[in-house]
Design a protein around this motif. Structure first.
Motif, mmCIF file in Angstrom:
data_model
loop_
_atom_site.group_PDB
_atom_site.id
_atom_site.type_symbol
_atom_site.label_atom_id
_atom_site.label_comp_id
_atom_site.label_asym_id
_atom_site.label_seq_id
_atom_site.Cartn_x
_atom_site.Cartn_y
_atom_site.Cartn_z
ATOM 1 N N ILE A 324 0.867 -1.175 0.000
ATOM 2 C CA ILE A 324 0.000 0.000 0.000
ATOM 3 C C ILE A 324 0.904 1.225 0.000
ATOM 4 O O ILE A 324 1.725 1.396 0.912
ATOM 5 N N LYS A 325 0.792 2.057 -1.023
ATOM 6 C CA LYS A 325 1.613 3.261 -1.135
ATOM 7 C C LYS A 325 0.933 4.388 -0.372
ATOM 8 O O LYS A 325 -0.185 4.784 -0.703
ATOM 9 N N VAL A 326 1.608 4.866 0.663
ATOM 10 C CA VAL A 326 1.025 5.843 1.578
ATOM 11 C C VAL A 326 1.761 7.172 1.455
ATOM 12 O O VAL A 326 2.947 7.271 1.798
ATOM 13 N N CYS A 327 1.073 8.189 0.957
ATOM 14 C CA CYS A 327 1.641 9.535 0.910
ATOM 15 C C CYS A 327 1.389 10.194 2.275
ATOM 16 O O CYS A 327 0.241 10.354 2.697
ATOM 17 N N SER A 328 2.461 10.540 2.988
ATOM 18 C CA SER A 328 2.338 11.059 4.341
ATOM 19 C C SER A 328 2.206 12.578 4.363
ATOM 20 O O SER A 328 2.381 13.251 3.337
ATOM 21 N N LYS A 329 1.908 13.111 5.532
ATOM 22 C CA LYS A 329 1.888 14.551 5.798
ATOM 23 C C LYS A 329 0.899 15.296 4.911
ATOM 24 O O LYS A 329 1.194 16.357 4.349
ATOM 25 N N SER A 330 -0.303 14.746 4.771
ATOM 26 C CA SER A 330 -1.323 15.407 3.946
ATOM 27 C C SER A 330 -1.756 16.732 4.546
ATOM 28 O O SER A 330 -2.314 17.581 3.842
ATOM 29 N N ASP A 331 -1.507 16.917 5.856
ATOM 30 C CA ASP A 331 -1.829 18.218 6.476
ATOM 31 C C ASP A 331 -0.952 19.329 5.927
ATOM 32 O O ASP A 331 -1.276 20.514 6.049
ATOM 33 N N LEU A 332 0.184 18.958 5.296
ATOM 34 C CA LEU A 332 1.053 19.942 4.642
ATOM 35 C C LEU A 332 0.757 20.023 3.154
ATOM 36 O O LEU A 332 1.562 20.526 2.372
ATOM 37 N N LYS A 333 -0.432 19.545 2.791
ATOM 38 C CA LYS A 333 -0.905 19.578 1.395
ATOM 39 C C LYS A 333 -0.106 18.655 0.479
ATOM 40 O O LYS A 333 -0.082 18.844 -0.738
ATOM 41 N N ASN A 334 0.545 17.641 1.087
ATOM 42 C CA ASN A 334 1.242 16.668 0.253
ATOM 43 C C ASN A 334 0.233 15.792 -0.473
ATOM 44 O O ASN A 334 -0.794 15.407 0.085
ATOM 45 N N ALA A 335 0.531 15.483 -1.717
ATOM 46 C CA ALA A 335 -0.314 14.587 -2.506
ATOM 47 C C ALA A 335 0.551 13.942 -3.577
ATOM 48 O O ALA A 335 1.596 14.483 -3.946
ATOM 49 N N SER A 336 0.124 12.778 -4.041
ATOM 50 C CA SER A 336 0.887 12.091 -5.082
ATOM 51 C C SER A 336 -0.045 11.217 -5.893
ATOM 52 O O SER A 336 -0.896 10.521 -5.342
ATOM 53 N N SER A 337 0.139 11.273 -7.204
ATOM 54 C CA SER A 337 -0.677 10.427 -8.087
ATOM 55 C C SER A 337 -0.298 8.958 -7.939
ATOM 56 O O SER A 337 -1.059 8.073 -8.322
ATOM 57 N N GLU A 338 0.898 8.693 -7.375
ATOM 58 C CA GLU A 338 1.356 7.315 -7.177
ATOM 59 C C GLU A 338 0.751 6.687 -5.932
ATOM 60 O O GLU A 338 0.809 5.486 -5.747
ATOM 61 N N ALA A 339 0.193 7.522 -5.059
ATOM 62 C CA ALA A 339 -0.263 7.038 -3.751
ATOM 63 C C ALA A 339 -1.586 6.287 -3.852
ATOM 64 O O ALA A 339 -2.472 6.654 -4.634
ATOM 65 N N ASP A 340 -1.727 5.246 -3.034
ATOM 66 C CA ASP A 340 -3.009 4.573 -2.870
ATOM 67 C C ASP A 340 -3.878 5.323 -1.868
ATOM 68 O O ASP A 340 -5.104 5.240 -1.916
ATOM 69 N N ILE A 341 -3.219 6.052 -0.961
ATOM 70 C CA ILE A 341 -3.935 6.822 0.053
ATOM 71 C C ILE A 341 -3.010 7.909 0.594
ATOM 72 O O ILE A 341 -1.791 7.719 0.653
ATOM 73 N N CYS A 342 -3.591 9.040 0.984
ATOM 74 C CA CYS A 342 -2.845 10.117 1.630
ATOM 75 C C CYS A 342 -3.313 10.209 3.089
ATOM 76 O O CYS A 342 -4.514 10.148 3.361
ATOM 77 N N VAL A 343 -2.358 10.345 4.009
ATOM 78 C CA VAL A 343 -2.699 10.382 5.426
ATOM 79 C C VAL A 343 -1.959 11.515 6.117
ATOM 80 O O VAL A 343 -0.953 12.027 5.607
ATOM 81 N N SER A 344 -2.466 11.871 7.270
ATOM 82 C CA SER A 344 -1.777 12.819 8.150
ATOM 83 C C SER A 344 -1.718 12.207 9.541
ATOM 84 O O SER A 344 -2.749 11.925 10.150
ATOM 85 N N SER A 345 -0.500 12.020 10.038
ATOM 86 C CA SER A 345 -0.338 11.499 11.394
ATOM 87 C C SER A 345 -0.621 12.567 12.436
ATOM 88 O O SER A 345 -0.794 12.251 13.615
ATOM 89 N N VAL A 346 -0.688 13.825 12.007
ATOM 90 C CA VAL A 346 -0.968 14.937 12.923
ATOM 91 C C VAL A 346 -2.469 15.089 13.143
ATOM 92 O O VAL A 346 -2.950 15.137 14.275
ATOM 93 N N THR A 347 -3.241 15.129 12.048
ATOM 94 C CA THR A 347 -4.690 15.338 12.158
ATOM 95 C C THR A 347 -5.472 14.037 12.206
ATOM 96 O O THR A 347 -6.645 14.025 12.576
ATOM 97 N N GLY A 348 -4.833 12.920 11.819
ATOM 98 C CA GLY A 348 -5.533 11.636 11.777
ATOM 99 C C GLY A 348 -6.241 11.375 10.465
ATOM 100 O O GLY A 348 -6.865 10.326 10.287
ATOM 101 N N GLU A 349 -6.138 12.308 9.531
ATOM 102 C CA GLU A 349 -6.797 12.137 8.231
ATOM 103 C C GLU A 349 -6.293 10.874 7.534
ATOM 104 O O GLU A 349 -5.095 10.635 7.415
ATOM 105 N N GLY A 350 -7.229 10.032 7.093
ATOM 106 C CA GLY A 350 -6.906 8.847 6.312
ATOM 107 C C GLY A 350 -6.458 7.639 7.116
ATOM 108 O O GLY A 350 -6.304 6.547 6.551
ATOM 109 N N ILE A 351 -6.264 7.779 8.438
ATOM 110 C CA ILE A 351 -5.737 6.656 9.226
ATOM 111 C C ILE A 351 -6.736 5.505 9.270
ATOM 112 O O ILE A 351 -6.373 4.340 9.057
#
Length: 439
Positions: A324-351
Motif C-alpha cells: 500500500i503506497k502511503v503519501c504522508s503529511k497530507s496536512d502539509l498539502k502533500n499529494a501524489s498520483s502514485e499514492a493509494d492513500i494520503c494520510v496525516s499522522s498529525v490530524t488523523g486524516e486517512g488513518i
C-alpha cells in the motif's frame, strides 16, 4: 481412566467464586463427603443440573456455597460430574480442593477433563482444539475462529467426505468379496466422480488456511520508506500513542520498532523499520538490513513517502507481498498520483481508511463470518489426503479397483486424524498439553 479426578476450574486468582470440578464414577460420593446440604435431600438424591445450597468443607475451614451434579452421559466429560461453587479466595479454594483429594479424588492432569470428553465421544479432536483456541486466543478473531472449530463445523465437513469414501469402498468391496453375486458394484466412471468431488472438497477446506493462519497469528505489516518519510509518526498514529521516537534527524530509527492493533478483531502486528538509504554508519546499515529482512517476511508493506521517486522504486524492488503506497503529511498539502492513500499522522486524516485497506487486502471479503482452517495440523493432514486422492484418481484405469482402494482408505484414515478417529496417541497428548489444569 475412570478414577475420579478433581481440579479448580476457575482462574487461579481471587474472585467472586471458585469452582472445584470432580469427574468420574465416584464424583458424587466424593462430593457428598465435603458438602452438607441445608435441607432433607441427601447429595446422592440431588436432581441433576440443579444447584443446592449448603456447607462446603475445606481442610480447617468451612464455607457456604453450592453443589451441582451432572449425571452421565449428560455432562461435559460424559461421566458423573460434581461442581462445588465456593467463595473465590485462592487459599480457600485450594483448601476445599485438598479436602476433595483427601476424600477419594486425584489431581487432574492438564486438559484431562476435555480429554475424557473426547474419549467418551462428547467432542471430536478438532472441536477440542477449537476450545483451546477460544481459551488461548489473543484476538477476538482467533476466539471467533476457535468457536467455529469448537462447534464441529470442520468435523462435519470432514465426516461428510469420509462417508462418501466409505460408501465407495463398500461398493468396491462388494465387487471383490461377492463376484458371483448379483451385487451392483462400482463403475470406474462413478469412482472417478466420487473421488474428484472428494478431492475438490478437501481442496476447498484447505484453501481457507491462508486466511486462518493470519487470524491465528496476526497479519504482519512492515512500515517502510526512506528516512524522515513519516514512518514512525504513522506507527504512533495507528497505535494511538507514542511508541516510536520521532525526530527531524534522519536515521533516528535504527532498529525495528513493533506495535499491535486490532482491526475487526484481527491482530495486525506493525513493524516500523529503519529508513532505507545508503547508510552513513555501521549501526544504521545494520538497521537497514533488518528493515529489508522484515519487509521480506511480512504479509503487507506500507511504503511511506512524501514524494514518490527512484528511492521508493528501489525499495519496492524484490518485494513480493502486497504493497500500500502511503503519501504522508497530507496536512502539509502533500499529494501524489502514485499514492493509494494520503494520510496525516498529525490530524488523523486517512488513518481509519488505511486500516480498512489493510484489512481488505489481507483477508477476503466476508472471511471473518466463515469457518476458517486455523490449525497447521489440519492443513498438513488435508494436503496428505489430497495426495492420496490424487494418486487414486491418476491410477484409475491403470490398476484394478481393489488396488485403487488402498489410496482411498489412506485418504479416509488421514481425514480421521482431524476428527480423532485415527489420531495417534502422540498427537492426542500434544493437543491436550495445550490446556490448563481444570479444563
Amino acid at each position: 481412566m475412570y478414577e475420579s479426578i478433581a481440579a479448580i476450574a476457575t482462574a487461579p486468582a481471587a474472585g467472586g467464586i471458585a469452582v472445584i470440578r470432580i469427574s468420574g464414577k465416584t464424583a458424587v460420593s466424593v462430593a457428598e463427603k465435603v458438602f452438607e446440604p441445608f435441607g432433607k435431600t441427601e447429595v446422592k438424591d440431588f436432581k441433576p443440573n440443579v444447584m443446592y445450597y449448603g456447607k462446603i468443607f475445606g481442610q480447617g475451614v468451612v464455607d457456604y456455597g453450592y453443589l451441582v451434579i451432572f449425571r452421565s452421559p449428560r455432562s461435559f466429560t460424559g461421566e458423573d460430574v460434581a461442581e462445588l461453587h465456593c467463595h473465590g479466595g485462592v487459599q480457600l479454594s485450594r483448601s476445599v480442593l485438598k479436602n476433595v483429594f483427601a476424600n477419594g479424588a486425584r489431581p487432574a492432569a492438564a486438559g484431562e477433563f476435555t480429554r475424557r470428553a473426547f474419549l467418551n465421544g462428547k467432542l471430536s479432536l478438532s472441536s477440542c482444539e477449537g476450545m483451546a483456541d477460544m481459551i488461548n486466543g489473543e484476538s477476538l478473531a482467533e476466539v471467533r475462529a476457535g468457536s467455529l472449530l469448537y462447534s464441529e463445523k470442520l468435523t462435519s465437513k470432514v465426516k461428510k467426505i469420509q462417508l462418501e469414501l466409505t460408501n465407495l469402498l463398500a461398493q468396491i468391496g462388494a465387487d471383490i468379496d461377492y463376484p458371483e453375486e448379483d451385487v451392483e458394484g462400482a463403475r470406474p466412471d462413478e469412482v472417478n466422480a466420487v473421488l474428484t468431488k472428494a478431492y475438490g472438497d478437501v481442496c476447498g477446506i484447505a484453501s481457507s488456511y491462508d486466511g486462518g493462519k493470519k487470524i491465528k497469528n496476526g497479519v504482519s505489516v512492515a512500515i517502510c520508506g526512506v528516512p524522515n518519510a513519516g514512518k514512525s509518526s504513522l506507527l504512533n498514529a495507528m497505535l494511538g500513542f507514542e511508541k516510536a521516537i520521532v525526530s527531524a534527524e534522519a536515521g533516528t530509527t535504527r532498529d525495528v520498532v513493533e506495535g499491535c492493533i486490532q482491526i475487526d478483531g484481527v491482530n495486525f502486528n506493525l513493524f516500523d523499520t529503519a529508513g532505507i538509504r545508503e547508510g552513513s554508519g555501521e549501526v544504521e546499515r545494520i538497521g537497514i538490513n533488518r528493515a529489508r529482512r522484515t519487509i521480506e517476511g511480512c504479509d503487507i508493506a506500507l511504503l511511506v513517502f512524501e514524494t514518490f521517486g527512484e528511492d521508493e522504486k528501489n525499495i519496492l524492488s524484490g518485494v513480493t507481498c502486497p504493497v500500500i503506497k502511503v503519501c504522508s503529511k497530507s496536512d502539509l498539502k502533500n499529494a501524489s498520483s502514485e499514492a493509494d492513500i494520503c494520510v496525516s499522522s498529525v490530524t488523523g486524516e486517512g488513518i481509519e481508511k488505511l486500516k480498512k485497506m489493510m484489512r481488505d487486502i489481507s483477508l477476503p471479503e466476508g472471511s471473518l463470518d466463515g469457518a476458517f482452517l486455523i490449525e497447521e495440523r489440519h492443513y498438513m493432514a488435508l494436503n496428505r489426503a489430497k495426495e492420496a486422492l490424487s494418486s487414486a484418481i491418476s491410477h484409475l484405469g491403470d490398476y484394478p479397483l481393489d488396488v485403487i482402494s488402498l489410496d482411498i482408505k489412506a485418504a479416509w484414515d488421514i481425514l480421521g486424524e482431524i476428527t480423532g478417529e485415527t489420531a495417534s496417541e502422540e498427537v492426542i497428548n500434544t493437543i491436550f498439553a495445550r490446556f490448563c489444569v481444570g479444563k
